[in-house]
Design a protein around this motif. Sequence first.
Motif, PDB file in Angstrom:
ATOM      1  N   GLY A  96      21.498 -21.515  37.362  1.00 26.11           N
ATOM      2  CA  GLY A  96      23.024 -21.954  36.751  1.00 26.11           C
ATOM      3  C   GLY A  96      23.109 -23.579  36.485  1.00 26.11           C
ATOM      4  O   GLY A  96      22.093 -24.119  36.675  1.00 26.11           O
ATOM      5  N   ASP A  97      24.638 -23.662  36.361  1.00 24.30           N
ATOM      6  CA  ASP A  97      24.899 -25.070  35.999  1.00 24.30           C
ATOM      7  C   ASP A  97      24.354 -26.219  37.097  1.00 24.30           C
ATOM      8  O   ASP A  97      24.260 -27.408  36.866  1.00 24.30           O
ATOM      9  CB  ASP A  97      26.362 -25.249  35.592  1.00 24.30           C
ATOM     10  CG  ASP A  97      26.609 -24.738  34.548  1.00 24.30           C
ATOM     11  OD1 ASP A  97      26.049 -24.149  33.804  1.00 24.30           O
ATOM     12  OD2 ASP A  97      27.929 -24.679  34.277  1.00 24.30           O
TER      13      ASP A  97
ATOM     14  N   GLY B   2      32.640 -16.282  39.302  1.00 19.72           N
ATOM     15  CA  GLY B   2      32.725 -17.715  39.665  1.00 19.72           C
ATOM     16  C   GLY B   2      33.513 -18.477  38.473  1.00 19.72           C
ATOM     17  O   GLY B   2      34.380 -17.866  38.068  1.00 19.72           O
ATOM     18  N   SER B   3      33.260 -19.805  38.210  1.00 14.51           N
ATOM     19  CA  SER B   3      34.013 -20.470  37.426  1.00 14.51           C
ATOM     20  C   SER B   3      33.895 -20.048  35.745  1.00 14.51           C
ATOM     21  O   SER B   3      34.832 -19.939  35.010  1.00 14.51           O
ATOM     22  CB  SER B   3      33.739 -21.835  37.152  1.00 14.51           C
ATOM     23  OG  SER B   3      32.462 -22.152  37.010  1.00 14.51           O
ATOM     24  N   ALA B   4      32.808 -19.220  35.420  1.00 15.60           N
ATOM     25  CA  ALA B   4      32.204 -18.642  34.212  1.00 15.60           C
ATOM     26  C   ALA B   4      33.482 -17.815  33.763  1.00 15.60           C
ATOM     27  O   ALA B   4      34.031 -17.833  32.794  1.00 15.60           O
ATOM     28  CB  ALA B   4      31.102 -18.205  34.234  1.00 15.60           C
TER      29      ALA B   4
ATOM     30  N   PRO C  61      23.707 -25.462  30.524  1.00 14.00           N
ATOM     31  CA  PRO C  61      24.968 -25.273  31.018  1.00 14.00           C
ATOM     32  C   PRO C  61      25.414 -23.787  29.999  1.00 14.00           C
ATOM     33  O   PRO C  61      26.314 -24.133  29.498  1.00 14.00           O
ATOM     34  CB  PRO C  61      25.812 -26.381  30.824  1.00 14.00           C
ATOM     35  CG  PRO C  61      25.136 -27.043  29.313  1.00 14.00           C
ATOM     36  CD  PRO C  61      23.578 -26.902  29.696  1.00 14.00           C
ATOM     37  N   LEU C  62      24.738 -22.805  30.172  1.00 12.36           N
ATOM     38  CA  LEU C  62      25.204 -21.495  29.457  1.00 12.36           C
ATOM     39  C   LEU C  62      25.034 -20.275  30.419  1.00 12.36           C
ATOM     40  O   LEU C  62      24.045 -20.324  31.292  1.00 12.36           O
ATOM     41  CB  LEU C  62      24.073 -21.254  28.308  1.00 12.36           C
ATOM     42  CG  LEU C  62      23.968 -22.362  27.251  1.00 12.36           C
ATOM     43  CD1 LEU C  62      22.719 -21.958  26.271  1.00 12.36           C
ATOM     44  CD2 LEU C  62      25.305 -22.217  26.368  1.00 12.36           C
ATOM     45  N   ALA C  63      26.200 -19.636  30.374  1.00 14.35           N
ATOM     46  CA  ALA C  63      26.219 -18.484  31.300  1.00 14.35           C
ATOM     47  C   ALA C  63      25.067 -17.530  30.902  1.00 14.35           C
ATOM     48  O   ALA C  63      24.415 -16.905  31.946  1.00 14.35           O
ATOM     49  CB  ALA C  63      27.649 -17.767  31.168  1.00 14.35           C
ATOM     50  N   SER C  64      24.586 -17.667  29.836  1.00 13.33           N
ATOM     51  CA  SER C  64      23.456 -16.666  29.587  1.00 13.33           C
ATOM     52  C   SER C  64      22.147 -16.966  30.062  1.00 13.33           C
ATOM     53  O   SER C  64      21.134 -16.273  30.794  1.00 13.33           O
ATOM     54  CB  SER C  64      23.220 -16.401  28.139  1.00 13.33           C
ATOM     55  OG  SER C  64      23.072 -17.698  27.577  1.00 13.33           O
ATOM     56  N   VAL C  65      21.990 -18.293  30.374  1.00 10.83           N
ATOM     57  CA  VAL C  65      20.743 -19.105  30.833  1.00 10.83           C
ATOM     58  C   VAL C  65      20.810 -18.897  32.316  1.00 10.83           C
ATOM     59  O   VAL C  65      19.940 -18.593  33.245  1.00 10.83           O
ATOM     60  CB  VAL C  65      20.612 -20.614  30.328  1.00 10.83           C
ATOM     61  CG1 VAL C  65      19.613 -21.334  31.396  1.00 10.83           C
ATOM     62  CG2 VAL C  65      20.563 -20.733  29.056  1.00 10.83           C
ATOM     63  N   ALA C  66      22.028 -19.208  32.837  1.00 14.01           N
ATOM     64  CA  ALA C  66      22.497 -18.886  34.334  1.00 14.01           C
ATOM     65  C   ALA C  66      21.745 -17.443  34.970  1.00 14.01           C
ATOM     66  O   ALA C  66      20.928 -17.246  35.924  1.00 14.01           O
ATOM     67  CB  ALA C  66      23.659 -19.229  34.744  1.00 14.01           C
TER      68      ALA C  66
END
Length: 474
Positions: free
Chosen positions: A321-322, A48-50, A328-333
């Motif tokens: 995710g976001d 994705g965008s990440a 708004p963190l990839a790790s949280v997503a």
Amino acid sequence: MAIVSEATAFTPQKIIIIGGGPGGYESALVAANLGADVTIIEEKGMGGSAVLTDVVPSKTLIASADTMNRFSEAPALGIRTRAGDELVELEVHIDKVNRRLLNLAYEQSKDIRRSLEKAGVKVIEGKGRLIDDRTVEVSDSQNLTYRLSTHAVLLSVGAHPRELADAKPDGDRIFNWTQLYQLQTVPEHLIVVGSGVTGAEFASAYRGLGAEVTLISSRDQVLPGEDADAAKVLEDVFDRRGMNVMPRSRAAAAENTGDGVIVTLSDGRKVAGSHCLMAVGSIPNTADLGLENAGVAVTKSGHIAVDGVSRTTASNIYAAGDCTGVLPLASVAAMQGRIAMAHLLGDSVGPLKKHRVASNIFTSPEIATVGVTEADIESGRYQADAVMLSLSTNPRAKMMAVEDGFVKIFARKGSGTIIGGVVVGPRASELIFSLSLAVNNKMSVDEFADSFSVYPSLTGSMSEAARRLHRMPT
């Protein structure tokens, strides 16, 4: 304490995931490992965008800027770059930097897809839309439209850059953060609108790469909402490196003049530059997703409402995710996705605990945080003692000619349990992990300090801060 998934009439076996970002592909791998039949739908590429336009490319750009910053500080280490008898300056080839970072993003995306397919996940290139809570309509890359039935769905559709009506990015002189990687030369003067994480990171990076930078901030400090001491260090570094920071200034419009840009502020002032980056937040990609068809509620901001195990208001639909607006963190997503699939498929799992999340801002110096903040303590939500040690006294920092940064630890009053911390300095993103372990495992400052740290090392200051929080037993 771990909780177990609520019992259901059946164990879901068929799962459709819409969106291939960190929340999507991590949840797909977990679900496949637990024996589910998993299909993932992604339009632009796995990751994705990440991976393709955000985290991977931006941090690769920052790595190049960090190298430039270290060379600019090299004279303090007794090192100069010389060609023959002439001292020379380093030169950035931004076109090569951008080619490298885009190639890295593309390769990372391919690696993720290979991992998914190896795990037995079916990948569809296209878009997905909810028809109801058990039916997804697919519009794929071959212009085919069809419907798939499923037991459960996970939504990981991300977000896109917010735009101002009178400052539309054009990809020529005015950019959002996904468009900067087309630049062929370093901007002569980059105006960055927005002093949050994205704005601060790009401002720091492009100043390191040699651009003149003006950072327009609507708030009193850079990085509003972050640790005030950390923000102050960063503002001092920005000032020393010649960046122009404009606090309490709000952009109203940006105009491409053909050979430059003019940004107009809400009070009528104007700022001229060669290029402009708009970093004014993001909007969740939840429009036209069919959420109302499936009974999935959204918040006023358009984010998908989820509980601690990533479940939406539809019992068999989860989100990560976001698009959820949690953090708004990839790790949280990724963590949201893993928790969702464990809960859905009956594995033991605990809810997401936001107060234990570790995060990092990849400015120069980096700013890493975990757990409770000083603002939480000052508000009275937590009773804690704090110690802050400047890296200027750390022997390893002196050897590296590092002057900026500190370590700060928060410990609960009475028990001495570490409940939060801040690290500002080089590779703070790596250093914060030990404090993250301490917070998540409820270590006391004495247990932390009794663990050996290497001498000399930056972690030595973390150990010393913990020792200073020791209290004699009463």
